[in-house]
Design an enzyme around this catalytic site. Structure first.
Site, PDB file in Angstrom:
ATOM      1  N   THR A  18      36.652  37.687  40.211  1.00 56.72           N
ATOM      2  CA  THR A  18      36.567  39.144  40.077  1.00 56.72           C
ATOM      3  C   THR A  18      37.950  39.780  40.235  1.00 56.72           C
ATOM      4  OG1 THR A  18      34.409  38.986  41.182  1.00 56.72           O
ATOM      5  CG2 THR A  18      35.304  41.172  40.880  1.00 56.72           C
ATOM      6  N   ARG A  22      41.492  33.104  44.115  1.00 57.63           N
ATOM      7  CA  ARG A  22      41.379  33.050  45.580  1.00 57.63           C
ATOM      8  C   ARG A  22      40.897  31.693  46.020  1.00 57.63           C
ATOM      9  NH1 ARG A  22      38.806  38.866  47.231  1.00 57.63           N
ATOM     10  NH2 ARG A  22      40.262  39.942  45.886  1.00 57.63           N
ATOM     11  N   LYS A 131      47.177  37.561  42.224  1.00 54.88           N
ATOM     12  CA  LYS A 131      46.665  38.237  41.040  1.00 54.88           C
ATOM     13  C   LYS A 131      47.817  38.798  40.231  1.00 54.88           C
ATOM     14  CE  LYS A 131      45.229  42.036  44.067  1.00 54.88           C
ATOM     15  NZ  LYS A 131      44.187  42.983  44.435  1.00 54.88           N
ATOM     16  N   ASP A 285      44.478  44.264  51.672  1.00 52.05           N
ATOM     17  CA  ASP A 285      45.536  44.651  50.743  1.00 52.05           C
ATOM     18  C   ASP A 285      45.558  46.147  50.459  1.00 52.05           C
ATOM     19  OD1 ASP A 285      43.111  44.446  49.385  1.00 52.05           O
ATOM     20  OD2 ASP A 285      44.062  43.941  47.480  1.00 52.05           O
ATOM     21  N   ASP A 287      43.359  48.371  49.282  1.00 53.83           N
ATOM     22  CA  ASP A 287      42.714  49.068  48.160  1.00 53.83           C
ATOM     23  C   ASP A 287      41.312  49.580  48.492  1.00 53.83           C
ATOM     24  OD1 ASP A 287      41.608  46.536  48.184  1.00 53.83           O
ATOM     25  OD2 ASP A 287      42.074  46.061  46.087  1.00 53.83           O
ATOM     26  N   ARG A 288      40.760  49.163  49.619  1.00 51.29           N
ATOM     27  CA  ARG A 288      39.418  49.648  49.972  1.00 51.29           C
ATOM     28  C   ARG A 288      39.486  50.745  51.023  1.00 51.29           C
ATOM     29  NH1 ARG A 288      35.086  44.776  49.956  1.00 51.29           N
ATOM     30  NH2 ARG A 288      35.808  43.790  48.046  1.00 51.29           N
ATOM     31  N   THR A 350      31.298  44.898  37.595  1.00 57.44           N
ATOM     32  CA  THR A 350      32.022  44.857  38.868  1.00 57.44           C
ATOM     33  C   THR A 350      33.455  44.358  38.667  1.00 57.44           C
ATOM     34  OG1 THR A 350      30.021  44.539  40.131  1.00 57.44           O
ATOM     35  CG2 THR A 350      32.045  43.690  41.107  1.00 57.44           C
ATOM     36  N   GLU A 370      30.802  50.460  44.726  1.00 59.73           N
ATOM     37  CA  GLU A 370      30.048  50.511  45.979  1.00 59.73           C
ATOM     38  C   GLU A 370      30.725  49.713  47.101  1.00 59.73           C
ATOM     39  OE1 GLU A 370      28.839  47.416  47.038  1.00 59.73           O
ATOM     40  OE2 GLU A 370      29.642  46.594  45.178  1.00 59.73           O
ATOM     41  N   ARG A 502      24.673  38.792  46.238  1.00 62.75           N
ATOM     42  CA  ARG A 502      24.660  40.204  46.604  1.00 62.75           C
ATOM     43  C   ARG A 502      23.420  40.855  45.999  1.00 62.75           C
ATOM     44  NH1 ARG A 502      29.628  40.357  48.779  1.00 62.75           N
ATOM     45  NH2 ARG A 502      31.457  39.779  47.574  1.00 62.75           N
TER      46      ARG A 502
END
Ligand code: VG1
Ligand code: CO
Length: 549
Positions: A18, A22, A131, A285, A287-288, A350, A370, A502
């Site tokens: 995604t 990783r 990335k 990192d 971004d959230r 996503t 989300e 999920r």
């Protein structure tokens, strides 16, 4: 300076998920593992018509996790061997994901390499990740990540110069052979952009009033220096507003994931009788974001809807929004706002890479997921601190408690009760068959009455990019009910241990008298149904999820 061409053999597991590649740190520590993937990035750039690496600028940095420093030195030597003209690297190798995106755009770089496994734990036993972001500042599109993967599978050599470590602790320009290495302040460009988007004087006045208190939990990850500089220094919030503000290689042993489970220290502070008025946290990192009020939690889906509904009141978005987008599992709350505003709302798979084309084409201004991700056209990544500043700006305008902002929003638009249940570290085989079998059973559910609701449609979500026509299939199983409720199932593409299932559960409630309910209660019949339909317990042995958000 000598350039070596080192022979190597492909690793079969280098397909990005995604958000980048990783793996466990130990996987990245294998000889040639990192080098192969980096060479695959550079080779695939050189195969693209407008992407030659020669003489170009590359942005480089990471979230400061274990292995960051040594990986950066390797990548610098490889960039020099592959002909880059200049690399801008954050001091001490630090750049948050959104800052990297902003720096790529500002300095017209060919792209950037970000070293991060985001919210996954760090340290020698933890995860590492890499990335590639393109010239627009955004995560490489699927066709690019697939090209990188394809290249990694046939690679037989990589190029690297022989040199000692470049000093990254001081700002300034150094040379590595023909290439310039410019060590930049990781916060400067980012903070300047934030100051242009939000009403800093008004936010500063709220802090100065002494009537408003905030805590920002940087979770020992990359946002510490950003939050301190912006909140405490530029906006004058009292020292101590930022907690866990020093980035650590192992994130202090924690899980740098800003949700109710992992950011419990912050959650407890906000729950105290004399707790602060506003709380926020960001991930590994940067971004959230998680948004909390005093004894109040704002789901990321509601946050996106509230930001969209109020954007015109904030300087950077005064001209309004061209459109909005959300990832498919994100709740439909923002759709209601878009409808009221008369603007389009796009539904994407996503992963932030799917927003890139919509943002580049000017079709959307705000977007979100989300999973605690919110962002706008100011960058091409989700941006944790940006969302926090947006909320601060809204709070400073009205001086209303977060709880009241939330309730007023629900009264106007209705509430989309929402929860996500994660079943982590499942046996990958069992999780795979669960999904295959569930998909096979879905068509029979059309028109059925389940948990008191009529099934309108079932599918496996597919997306056609309206800008370039690219198609992404198999993006999640959906059970859509006539009253707007939804059950969604997908497997994580960022985990490194077994498989993570999920399950996303949502139902709409128009009646304000019911808006105060606990989502786990309000959604109980659908939650039970979600487990029964997918046969979660018999197939995985799990009767309850590992994490509920
Ligand atoms: C998760 C989230 C997704 C997010 C991705 C990267 O992916 O669900 O919304 O874009 O992480 O976020 P998955 O495939 O595990 O569900 V981050 O902060 O790791 O860059
Ligand atoms: Co992240």
């Amino acid at each position: 300076m000598q350039t070596h061409t080192v022979s190597t053999r492909p690793f079969p597991d280098q397909r990005p998920g995604t958000s980048g590649l990783r793996k466990r740190v130990s996987v990245f520590q294998q000889p040639h593992y990192l080098e192969n993937f980096v060479q695959a990035i550079f080779d695939s750039l050189n195969q693209m018509p407008d992407g030659q690496t020669a003489g170009q600028t590359l942005i480089l940095g990471g979230d400061g996790r274990f292995h960051n420093r040594s990986a950066i030195q390797v990548i610098l030597r490889m960039a020099a061997a592959n002909g880059f003209g200049r690399v801008l690297v954050g001091r001490d190798g630090i750049l948050s994901t959104p800052a990297a995106s902003i720096v790529i755009r500002k300095h017209q770089a060919l792209g950037g390499i970000i070293l991060s496994a985001s919210h996954n734990p760090g340290g020698p036993q933890g995860d590492f990740g890499i990335k590639f972001n393109a010239a627009n500042g955004g995560p490489a599109a699927e066709k690019v990540t697939e090209a990188i993967y394809a290249r990694s599978q046939v690679l037989d050599r990589y190029r690297i110069v022989e040199a000692g470590d470049v000093e990254l602790g001081r700002l300034g320009t150094r040379r590595l052979g023909e290439m310039e290495v410019e060590v930049i302040d990781p916060v400067e460009d980012y903070a300047a952009l934030m100051e242009s988007l939000f009403d800093f004087p008004r936010i500063a006045a709220a802090f100065d009033s002494g009537l408003f208190r905030m805590r920002f939990d940087a979770m020992h990850a990359v946002t510490g220096p950003y939050a301190r500089q912006i909140l405490e220094e530029r906006l004058g919030a009292p020292a101590g507003t930022v907690i866990n503000g020093i980035p650590r290689e192992d994130f202090g042993g924690g899980h740098p994931d800003p949700n109710l489970v992992h950011a419990h220290e912050l959650v407890e502070m906000l729950a105290a009788a004399d707790g602060p008025d506003f709380g926020a946290a960001s991930d590994g990192d940067g971004d959230r974001n998680m948004i909390l009020g005093h004894r109040c939690y704002v789901t990321p889906s509601d946050s996106l809807a509230i930001l969209a509904a109020n954007a015109h009141r904030v300087p950077g978005y005064r001209r309004g929004l061209t459109g909005v987008a959300r990832s498919m599992p994100t709740s439909l709350a923002v759709d209601r706002v878009a409808e009221a505003l008369g603007i389009p709302c796009y539904e994407t798979p996503t992963g932030w890479k799917f927003f890139g084309n919509l943002l580049d084409a000017g079709r959307i201004t705000l977007c979100g997921e989300e999973s605690f991700g919110t962002g706008s056209d100011h960058a091409r990544e989700k941006d944790g601190l940006w969302a926090v500043l947006f909320w601060l700006n809204l709070i400073a305008l009205d001086r209303k408690p977060v709880q009241q902002i939330l309730q007023e929003h629900w009264t106007r638009f209705g509430r989309n009760f929402y929860t996500r249940h994660d079943y982590e570290a499942l046996d990958a085989g069992a999780a795979g068959t669960l999904m295959i079998d569930l998909e096979a059973r879905l068509p029979a559910l059309r028109g059925e009455l389940l948990a008191g609701r009529r099934v309108r449609e079932v599918d496996n979500f597919a997306y056609t990019d309206p800008v370039d026509g690219g198609v992404a299939e198999g993006q999640g199983l959906r059970v859509l009910f006539e009253d707007g409720a939804r059950l969604i199932y997908r497997l994580s593409g960022t985990g490194t241990e077994g498989a993570t299932l999920r399950v996303y559960i949502e139902a709409y409630e128009a009646d304000p008298a019911r808006h105060g309910e606990d989502p786990q209660q309000a959604l109980k019949p659908l939650i039970d149904l979600s487990r029964a339909l997918a046969e979660i317990e018999p197939r995985t042995g799990r009767s309850t999820p590992s994490v509920i958000t």
